[in-house]
Design a protein around this motif. Structure first.
Motif, PDB file in Angstrom:
ATOM      1  N   GLY A  16       0.659  -1.122   0.103  1.00 38.90           N
ATOM      2  CA  GLY A  16      -0.116  -0.068   0.091  1.00 38.90           C
ATOM      3  C   GLY A  16       0.996   1.253  -0.027  1.00 38.90           C
ATOM      4  N   LEU A  17       0.059   2.473   0.044  1.00 37.51           N
ATOM      5  CA  LEU A  17       0.878   3.633  -0.079  1.00 37.51           C
ATOM      6  C   LEU A  17       0.829   4.357   1.300  1.00 37.51           C
ATOM      7  CD1 LEU A  17      -0.864   3.734  -3.147  1.00 37.51           C
ATOM      8  CD2 LEU A  17       0.949   5.270  -3.352  1.00 37.51           C
ATOM      9  N   VAL A  20       4.214  10.433   2.828  1.00 43.61           N
ATOM     10  CA  VAL A  20       5.115  11.013   3.469  1.00 43.61           C
ATOM     11  C   VAL A  20       5.507  12.537   3.476  1.00 43.61           C
ATOM     12  CG1 VAL A  20       6.499   8.731   3.651  1.00 43.61           C
ATOM     13  CG2 VAL A  20       6.757  10.563   1.517  1.00 43.61           C
ATOM     14  N   THR A  21       4.337  13.154   2.894  1.00 41.31           N
ATOM     15  CA  THR A  21       4.472  14.407   2.579  1.00 41.31           C
ATOM     16  C   THR A  21       4.717  15.285   3.578  1.00 41.31           C
ATOM     17  OG1 THR A  21       2.628  14.038   0.727  1.00 41.31           O
ATOM     18  CG2 THR A  21       3.301  16.560   1.247  1.00 41.31           C
ATOM     19  N   GLY A  22       4.037  15.114   4.844  1.00 43.18           N
ATOM     20  CA  GLY A  22       4.094  15.974   6.297  1.00 43.18           C
ATOM     21  C   GLY A  22       5.941  15.815   6.827  1.00 43.18           C
ATOM     22  N   ARG A  23       6.287  14.754   6.726  1.00 41.82           N
ATOM     23  CA  ARG A  23       7.665  14.308   7.116  1.00 41.82           C
ATOM     24  C   ARG A  23       8.362  15.258   6.450  1.00 41.82           C
ATOM     25  NH1 ARG A  23       8.312   8.132   8.442  1.00 41.82           N
ATOM     26  NH2 ARG A  23      10.192   8.807   9.474  1.00 41.82           N
ATOM     27  N   LEU A  24       8.356  15.038   4.922  1.00 42.11           N
ATOM     28  CA  LEU A  24       9.136  15.772   4.349  1.00 42.11           C
ATOM     29  C   LEU A  24       9.227  17.310   4.319  1.00 42.11           C
ATOM     30  CD1 LEU A  24       8.702  14.075   0.690  1.00 42.11           C
ATOM     31  CD2 LEU A  24      10.610  13.821   2.544  1.00 42.11           C
ATOM     32  N   ARG A  25       7.777  18.062   4.402  1.00 50.29           N
ATOM     33  CA  ARG A  25       7.765  19.307   4.987  1.00 50.29           C
ATOM     34  C   ARG A  25       8.452  19.768   6.260  1.00 50.29           C
ATOM     35  NH1 ARG A  25       1.706  19.180   2.917  1.00 50.29           N
ATOM     36  NH2 ARG A  25       1.936  20.080   0.644  1.00 50.29           N
ATOM     37  N   ASN A  26       8.233  19.088   7.515  1.00 51.45           N
ATOM     38  CA  ASN A  26       8.893  19.183   8.431  1.00 51.45           C
ATOM     39  C   ASN A  26      10.290  19.194   8.355  1.00 51.45           C
ATOM     40  OD1 ASN A  26       6.423  19.325   9.880  1.00 51.45           O
ATOM     41  ND2 ASN A  26       6.553  16.980  10.592  1.00 51.45           N
ATOM     42  N   TRP A  27      10.952  18.238   7.549  1.00 55.24           N
ATOM     43  CA  TRP A  27      12.334  18.441   7.470  1.00 55.24           C
ATOM     44  C   TRP A  27      12.554  19.727   6.701  1.00 55.24           C
ATOM     45  CZ3 TRP A  27      15.746  17.898   3.287  1.00 55.24           C
ATOM     46  CH2 TRP A  27      17.074  17.832   3.545  1.00 55.24           C
ATOM     47  N   LEU A  28      12.096  20.015   5.860  1.00 55.69           N
ATOM     48  CA  LEU A  28      12.496  21.004   4.969  1.00 55.69           C
ATOM     49  C   LEU A  28      12.283  22.357   5.784  1.00 55.69           C
ATOM     50  CD1 LEU A  28      10.403  20.800   1.443  1.00 55.69           C
ATOM     51  CD2 LEU A  28      13.104  20.958   1.721  1.00 55.69           C
ATOM     52  N   THR A  29      11.471  22.452   6.741  1.00 57.86           N
ATOM     53  CA  THR A  29      11.334  23.696   7.422  1.00 57.86           C
ATOM     54  C   THR A  29      12.441  23.646   8.467  1.00 57.86           C
ATOM     55  OG1 THR A  29       8.970  23.518   7.398  1.00 57.86           O
ATOM     56  CG2 THR A  29      10.079  24.741   9.296  1.00 57.86           C
ATOM     57  N   GLU A  30      13.005  22.648   8.750  1.00 61.73           N
ATOM     58  CA  GLU A  30      14.376  22.778   9.655  1.00 61.73           C
ATOM     59  C   GLU A  30      15.616  23.058   8.886  1.00 61.73           C
ATOM     60  OE1 GLU A  30      14.364  18.713  11.191  1.00 61.73           O
ATOM     61  OE2 GLU A  30      12.754  18.877  12.408  1.00 61.73           O
ATOM     62  N   GLN A  31      15.467  23.169   7.537  1.00 60.38           N
ATOM     63  CA  GLN A  31      16.753  23.341   6.909  1.00 60.38           C
ATOM     64  C   GLN A  31      17.129  24.746   6.671  1.00 60.38           C
ATOM     65  OE1 GLN A  31      18.744  20.432   6.876  1.00 60.38           O
ATOM     66  NE2 GLN A  31      16.761  19.933   7.904  1.00 60.38           N
ATOM     67  N   SER A  48       8.651   1.747  -3.764  1.00 59.38           N
ATOM     68  CA  SER A  48       9.106   3.046  -4.622  1.00 59.38           C
ATOM     69  C   SER A  48       8.412   4.178  -4.378  1.00 59.38           C
ATOM     70  CB  SER A  48       8.459   2.468  -6.035  1.00 59.38           C
ATOM     71  OG  SER A  48       7.056   2.396  -6.129  1.00 59.38           O
ATOM     72  N   LEU A  49       8.393   5.305  -4.907  1.00 64.59           N
ATOM     73  CA  LEU A  49       8.140   6.640  -4.683  1.00 64.59           C
ATOM     74  C   LEU A  49       7.115   7.110  -5.841  1.00 64.59           C
ATOM     75  CD1 LEU A  49      11.335   8.224  -3.899  1.00 64.59           C
ATOM     76  CD2 LEU A  49       9.532   7.775  -2.021  1.00 64.59           C
ATOM     77  N   ILE A  50       5.759   7.722  -5.498  1.00 61.63           N
ATOM     78  CA  ILE A  50       5.246   8.418  -6.223  1.00 61.63           C
ATOM     79  C   ILE A  50       4.742   9.799  -5.849  1.00 61.63           C
ATOM     80  CG2 ILE A  50       4.301   6.343  -7.244  1.00 61.63           C
ATOM     81  CD1 ILE A  50       1.636   7.222  -5.956  1.00 61.63           C
ATOM     82  N   PHE A 120       4.220   9.889  -1.737  1.00 59.81           N
ATOM     83  CA  PHE A 120       3.982   8.617  -1.183  1.00 59.81           C
ATOM     84  C   PHE A 120       5.012   7.597  -1.304  1.00 59.81           C
ATOM     85  CE2 PHE A 120       0.095  10.670  -2.036  1.00 59.81           C
ATOM     86  CZ  PHE A 120      -0.760  10.275  -1.137  1.00 59.81           C
ATOM     87  N   LEU A 121       5.505   6.797  -0.408  1.00 59.32           N
ATOM     88  CA  LEU A 121       6.253   5.712  -0.501  1.00 59.32           C
ATOM     89  C   LEU A 121       5.079   4.482  -0.839  1.00 59.32           C
ATOM     90  CD1 LEU A 121       9.427   4.216   0.807  1.00 59.32           C
ATOM     91  CD2 LEU A 121       7.221   3.041   1.592  1.00 59.32           C
ATOM     92  N   TRP A 122       5.506   3.733  -1.858  1.00 56.04           N
ATOM     93  CA  TRP A 122       4.666   2.626  -2.151  1.00 56.04           C
ATOM     94  C   TRP A 122       5.194   1.460  -1.825  1.00 56.04           C
ATOM     95  CZ3 TRP A 122       1.686   2.738  -7.563  1.00 56.04           C
ATOM     96  CH2 TRP A 122       0.681   1.871  -7.556  1.00 56.04           C
ATOM     97  N   GLU A 123       4.624   0.618  -0.900  1.00 51.80           N
ATOM     98  CA  GLU A 123       5.276  -0.485  -0.605  1.00 51.80           C
ATOM     99  C   GLU A 123       4.615  -1.492  -1.230  1.00 51.80           C
ATOM    100  OE1 GLU A 123       7.150  -3.446   0.749  1.00 51.80           O
ATOM    101  OE2 GLU A 123       7.631  -2.049   2.437  1.00 51.80           O
ATOM    102  N   HIS A 124       5.450  -2.418  -1.968  1.00 53.36           N
ATOM    103  CA  HIS A 124       5.052  -3.477  -2.788  1.00 53.36           C
ATOM    104  C   HIS A 124       5.057  -5.006  -2.415  1.00 53.36           C
ATOM    105  CE1 HIS A 124       5.014  -0.367  -5.822  1.00 53.36           C
ATOM    106  NE2 HIS A 124       6.118  -0.196  -5.864  1.00 53.36           N
ATOM    107  N   ARG A 125       5.456  -5.207  -0.982  1.00 56.10           N
ATOM    108  CA  ARG A 125       5.455  -6.335  -0.340  1.00 56.10           C
ATOM    109  C   ARG A 125       4.145  -6.424   0.516  1.00 56.10           C
ATOM    110  NH1 ARG A 125      10.245  -9.134  -0.831  1.00 56.10           N
ATOM    111  NH2 ARG A 125       8.591 -11.004  -0.523  1.00 56.10           N
ATOM    112  N   HIS A 126       3.662  -7.619   0.679  1.00 57.94           N
ATOM    113  CA  HIS A 126       2.583  -8.031   1.621  1.00 57.94           C
ATOM    114  C   HIS A 126       3.031  -7.787   3.038  1.00 57.94           C
ATOM    115  CE1 HIS A 126      -0.253  -9.148  -1.014  1.00 57.94           C
ATOM    116  NE2 HIS A 126       0.366  -9.831  -1.814  1.00 57.94           N
TER     117      HIS A 126
END
Length: 140
Positions: A16-17, A20-31, A48-50, A120-126
């Motif tokens: 499933g998907l 991760v948008t919020g985590r990326l935004r938080n890290w960007l703000t800190e930089q 993968s990523l989409i 999104f990180l897309w997990e392809h394994r069950h």
């Protein structure tokens, strides 16, 4: 010109998907980098990523349904490579037809995403996995 590199651990619940948008935004703000380019790298061959719609959960389910038809789970009769089970080779196929790297412009300290876009990180394994993303921000 400045740059920053960071690794982010993402725990998945199985196929499933994961937004991760919020985590990326938080890290960007800190930089403290206003304008530049954020590159994301997924260090896996079965995830993968989409960039996709983050408003309707139905979109995510439709994406998963489409991918299930494109790369269905199988066994040794369908795929030669099934060392880790029937979702092994389909996971590699899913990652191959999506992306393991994204580049997103940054302006005024924010990713330049559209109104309904999320990352999104897309997990392809069950099975649940611990995945790692590498973030690289270059800018000023």
């Amino acid at each position: 010109m400045r740059q920053a590199v960071h690794r982010v651990q993402v725990r998945t619940r199985g196929r499933g998907l994961v937004d991760v948008t919020g985590r990326l935004r938080n890290w960007l703000t800190e930089q403290g980098i206003a304008d530049g380019l954020l590159t994301l790298w997924c260090r896996h061959t079965s995830a993968s990523l989409i960039v996709g719609e983050n408003a309707s959960p139905e979109v995510l389910q439709d994406l998963e349904d489409f991918m299930s038809r494109l790369a269905p789970d199988g066994d040794r009769q369908r795929y030669r490579h099934a060392d880790e089970g029937p979702d092994d080779m389909p996971a590699h196929l899913r990652a191959a037809v999506t992306l393991t790297q994204l580049s997103i412009p940054v302006q005024a300290g924010e990713m330049v995403l559209g109104t309904w876009q999320g990352v999104f990180l897309w997990e392809h394994r069950h099975a649940p996995h611990q995945r790692e993303l590498v973030l690289h921000l270059l800018g000023e």
